[in-house]
Design an enzyme around this catalytic site. Structure first.
Site, PDB file in Angstrom:
ATOM      1  N   HIS A 143       0.941  -1.105   0.126  1.00 40.03           N
ATOM      2  CA  HIS A 143       0.176   0.014   0.225  1.00 40.03           C
ATOM      3  C   HIS A 143       0.774   1.439   0.167  1.00 40.03           C
ATOM      4  CE1 HIS A 143      -3.958  -1.892   0.455  1.00 40.03           C
ATOM      5  NE2 HIS A 143      -3.660  -3.179   1.577  1.00 40.03           N
ATOM      6  N   GLU A 168      -7.674 -12.482   4.402  1.00 41.13           N
ATOM      7  CA  GLU A 168      -8.223 -10.557   4.726  1.00 41.13           C
ATOM      8  C   GLU A 168      -9.657 -10.823   4.002  1.00 41.13           C
ATOM      9  OE1 GLU A 168      -5.934  -7.427   3.569  1.00 41.13           O
ATOM     10  OE2 GLU A 168      -4.778  -8.726   2.385  1.00 41.13           O
ATOM     11  N   ASP A 217      -9.395  -5.186   5.157  1.00 41.27           N
ATOM     12  CA  ASP A 217     -10.134  -5.810   3.971  1.00 41.27           C
ATOM     13  C   ASP A 217     -10.765  -6.628   4.323  1.00 41.27           C
ATOM     14  OD1 ASP A 217      -8.968  -4.051   1.716  1.00 41.27           O
ATOM     15  OD2 ASP A 217      -7.055  -5.167   2.352  1.00 41.27           O
TER      16      ASP A 217
END
Length: 252
Positions: free
Chosen positions: A44, A147, A173
């Site tokens: 990310h 996730e 998530d």
């Protein structure tokens, strides 16, 4: 076996944070604060391959293990992180036993896996290849991130796969994938987290969890979770700056 991997698989509590600021100085500052490990976030955060190696070097200065959350499942990304000297990898969005087996194969040299041999930093730029081949399969930490709804559904099969050290839960998530976002759905999300944790511990795996701060670590330890990533350097910088400015304004 490395001390870090031994600590993880012994279910001793370890607490680290994500390195999201793409600079070695930020890693040095974070490492000096005393985390058990740092996880460089290449999923990310905007951190490139060349920068990762310098960030691992910065963690090494303080003898803090540096893992890398790789961008995805590509074996080349996993190999690159390990060649740079990472103590392990966190593989995101593992949703099936097949994906979990592929992650194991990507982190192990043959015959246990399919990791390629190269003269990178981890192998002393070619001077320690033989030594690396002998030790790497026993010292690298492999954490896979559960996730998704698919990963939750297949957690028992995933957790049973040999070669995985940590089953890491990404609650953000996961909450989106199983449609339990928001405080009103906290009980349903917590039940999913506990299901993953129970399956992982039943299979003899350490369990990890992301928390935005450390306020409820003790609560989750009681659920069998021992591997925590708390926020990130960027999150803590933001919170610290906001708190400092608020205090300054309140005293003027």
């Amino acid at each position: 076996m490395s001390g870090f991997r031994q600590t993880c698989i012994a279910f001793d509590r370890v607490i680290g944070t994500f390195a999201a600021i793409p600079h070695p100085v930020a890693v040095e500052i974070t490492a000096a604060s005393g985390p058990d490990f740092i996880c460089i976030d290449c999923e990310h955060a905007q951190i490139g391959r060349e920068r990762v190696e310098d960030m691992i070097r910065a963690a090494d200065l303080h003898n803090v293990p540096a893992m890398v959350r790789v961008p995805g499942h590509a074996p080349e990304a996993i190999a690159s992180a390990l060649d740079a000297g990472a103590a392990g990898v966190l593989v995101p969005r593992v949703s099936s036993a097949a994906e979990a087996r592929a992650a194991v194969a990507a982190t192990r040299f043959p015959p246990a896996g399919r990791r390629g041999v190269g003269p990178g930093r981890a192998a002393g730029y070619g001077y320690r290849i033989a030594e690396t081949l002998k030790s790497a399969n026993e010292t690298i930490v492999l954490a896979i991130q559960i996730e998704t709804a698919e990963g939750l559904a297949d957690i028992e099969e995933i957790a049973a796969i040999e070669g995985i050290d940590v089953i890491f839960i990404g609650p953000g998530d996961l909450s989106v994938s199983i449609d339990v976002m928001g405080p009103e759905n906290a009980d349903r999300l917590n039940a999913a987290i506990r299901r993953i944790a129970d399956a992982a511990r039943a299979a003899g795996k350490a369990v990890g969890l992301f928390r935005p701060d450390g306020s409820d670590v003790a609560t989750w330890e009681k659920a069998g979770i021992s591997f925590f990533i708390i926020g990130s350097d960027a999150m803590m910088l933001s919170a610290g700056l906001a708190a400092g400015l608020k205090q300054a304004r309140s005293e003027t």
